[in-house]
Design a protein around this motif. Structure first.
Motif, PDB file in Angstrom:
ATOM      1  N   ILE A 276      34.391 -13.236  55.613  1.00 43.70           N
ATOM      2  CA  ILE A 276      33.468 -13.579  56.697  1.00 43.70           C
ATOM      3  C   ILE A 276      32.828 -12.306  57.236  1.00 43.70           C
ATOM      4  O   ILE A 276      33.529 -11.366  57.620  1.00 43.70           O
TER       5      ILE A 276
ATOM      6  N   THR B  46      48.603 -24.654  41.656  1.00 43.93           N
ATOM      7  CA  THR B  46      48.056 -25.187  42.906  1.00 43.93           C
ATOM      8  C   THR B  46      48.909 -26.338  43.417  1.00 43.93           C
ATOM      9  O   THR B  46      49.173 -26.452  44.620  1.00 43.93           O
TER      10      THR B  46
ATOM     11  N   ARG C  50      43.876 -29.193  43.697  1.00 50.15           N
ATOM     12  CA  ARG C  50      43.899 -29.286  45.154  1.00 50.15           C
ATOM     13  C   ARG C  50      43.761 -30.715  45.653  1.00 50.15           C
ATOM     14  O   ARG C  50      44.225 -31.046  46.737  1.00 50.15           O
TER      15      ARG C  50
ATOM     16  N   GLU D  90      47.572 -15.919  54.293  1.00 51.29           N
ATOM     17  CA  GLU D  90      46.489 -16.791  53.843  1.00 51.29           C
ATOM     18  C   GLU D  90      45.306 -16.728  54.802  1.00 51.29           C
ATOM     19  O   GLU D  90      44.146 -16.779  54.379  1.00 51.29           O
ATOM     20  N   LEU D  91      45.591 -16.610  56.096  1.00 53.06           N
ATOM     21  CA  LEU D  91      44.517 -16.527  57.084  1.00 53.06           C
ATOM     22  C   LEU D  91      43.707 -15.250  56.907  1.00 53.06           C
ATOM     23  O   LEU D  91      42.475 -15.262  56.992  1.00 53.06           O
ATOM     24  N   LYS D  92      44.389 -14.148  56.627  1.00 53.22           N
ATOM     25  CA  LYS D  92      43.684 -12.887  56.400  1.00 53.22           C
ATOM     26  C   LYS D  92      42.796 -12.966  55.165  1.00 53.22           C
ATOM     27  O   LYS D  92      41.684 -12.437  55.150  1.00 53.22           O
ATOM     28  N   LYS D  93      43.292 -13.637  54.120  1.00 50.10           N
ATOM     29  CA  LYS D  93      42.479 -13.808  52.913  1.00 50.10           C
ATOM     30  C   LYS D  93      41.232 -14.629  53.209  1.00 50.10           C
ATOM     31  O   LYS D  93      40.142 -14.336  52.726  1.00 50.10           O
ATOM     32  N   ALA D  94      41.415 -15.694  54.018  1.00 51.97           N
ATOM     33  CA  ALA D  94      40.285 -16.569  54.332  1.00 51.97           C
ATOM     34  C   ALA D  94      39.239 -15.853  55.181  1.00 51.97           C
ATOM     35  O   ALA D  94      38.036 -16.081  55.037  1.00 51.97           O
ATOM     36  N   LEU D  95      39.695 -14.967  56.075  1.00 50.55           N
ATOM     37  CA  LEU D  95      38.775 -14.268  56.972  1.00 50.55           C
ATOM     38  C   LEU D  95      38.162 -13.026  56.341  1.00 50.55           C
ATOM     39  O   LEU D  95      37.216 -12.460  56.890  1.00 50.55           O
ATOM     40  N   LYS D  96      38.690 -12.617  55.209  1.00 49.76           N
ATOM     41  CA  LYS D  96      38.246 -11.372  54.590  1.00 49.76           C
ATOM     42  C   LYS D  96      36.774 -11.425  54.197  1.00 49.76           C
ATOM     43  O   LYS D  96      36.050 -10.435  54.300  1.00 49.76           O
TER      44      LYS D  96
END
Length: 276
Positions: free
Chosen positions: A238, A84, A174, A230-236
């Motif tokens: 939702i 991380t 993080r 990363e955006l696709k992973k975050a939206l997956k």
């Protein structure tokens, strides 16, 4: 007399214990220190890259950073939290690269073959702009850097080919991202907050050499690809909301009651009259 001797031994033991604490010899109170004294000039740090732009090459990371601002993150113990921190440093390096900041993450091991095999998997998973490289100076790293293997990672901040600060990272994760940002800005200064000022800075720093410009475009393309991933992973995760059905527009046969009327108004009878 027997009880007195036991009490005496107890007082002596307590006295020795307090003396050890005062002398800094108590293991629990020990603070981990890593890296050379401030101002130490860097020497050669041999590394090997088995992925990324430098794939298959041995090189000196000290020479790669040159006289500018940068950082070395030495990994002593491979862990999820350590990865991380490596990702955070890689992303911040891409962000502050416009100010000339560079960094390398170096995995130290006494088994090069095993280290290369492990980094193949880790780098493929992390998808870093500048993948982790294998240190070729042994488990302890370069002798003159005085790295401490007791900590998880050793972070060296560099300026003008000298060590400016050394940090021992133990319980990393993080939460260290903003800490890394502050360390970088201590060297480079903050990025312009105004969009126009930032664009002016980009124009000034764009390389004139076509080959260097091409490399910069490729790096920015990789960064854009990583951000989209990363955006696709975050939206997956939702949930997708379904659109509501449109409200019915049918006109009621009976008109709504007017204010003050107790009974609703009846619609007029417009049917044709039937003659007997």
């Amino acid at each position: 007399m027997f009880h007195f001797n036991n009490e005496l031994k107890l007082f002596v033991a307590l006295g020795l214990g307090f003396a050890s604490v005062l002398n800094g010899n108590w293991a629990i109170a020990e603070e981990l220190v890593t890296g050379p004294p401030v101002g130490t000039r860097l020497t050669t740090v041999h590394c090997y890259a088995n992925s990324g732009p430098l794939n298959g090459r041995k090189f000196d990371v000290t020479q790669a950073i040159g006289q500018g601002n940068g950082a070395f993150l030495f990994i002593h113990h491979m862990s999820q939290n350590g990865m991380t921190v490596a990702r955070a440093l890689d992303e911040l390096t891409a962000e502050y690269g416009i100010l000339g900041f560079k960094s390398f993450t170096i995995y130290l091991s006494d088994d090069r073959t095993s280290a290369e095999r492990r980094l193949k998997i880790s780098n493929a998973s992390l998808n870093l702009n500048n993948p982790i490289v294998v240190g070729l100076d042994g488990l302890d790293g370069p002798v003159n850097l005085d790295l401490n293997r007791k900590c998880s990672q050793s972070l060296l901040m560099i300026q003008n080919n000298r060590v400016i600060k050394s940090i021992a990272l133990t319980d990393s994760g993080r939460q260290d991202r903003e800490f890394l940002r502050r360390l970088i800005e201590d060297l480079t200064g903050p990025l312009p907050s105004d969009t126009r000022d930032y664009l002016d800075l980009v124009r000034e720093e764009l390389p004139a050499d076509p080959k260097a410009l091409r490399e910069l475009v490729l790096k920015q393309g990789m960064e854009l690809h990583r951000v989209n991933r990363e955006l696709k992973k975050a939206l997956k995760g939702i949930p997708k909301y379904r659109s509501r059905k449109p409200a019915s527009r049918m006109t009621p046969s009976i008109a709504a009651p007017q204010r003050g009327n107790k009974k609703p108004l009846q619609s007029p009878d417009i049917s044709p009259s039937v003659m007997p």
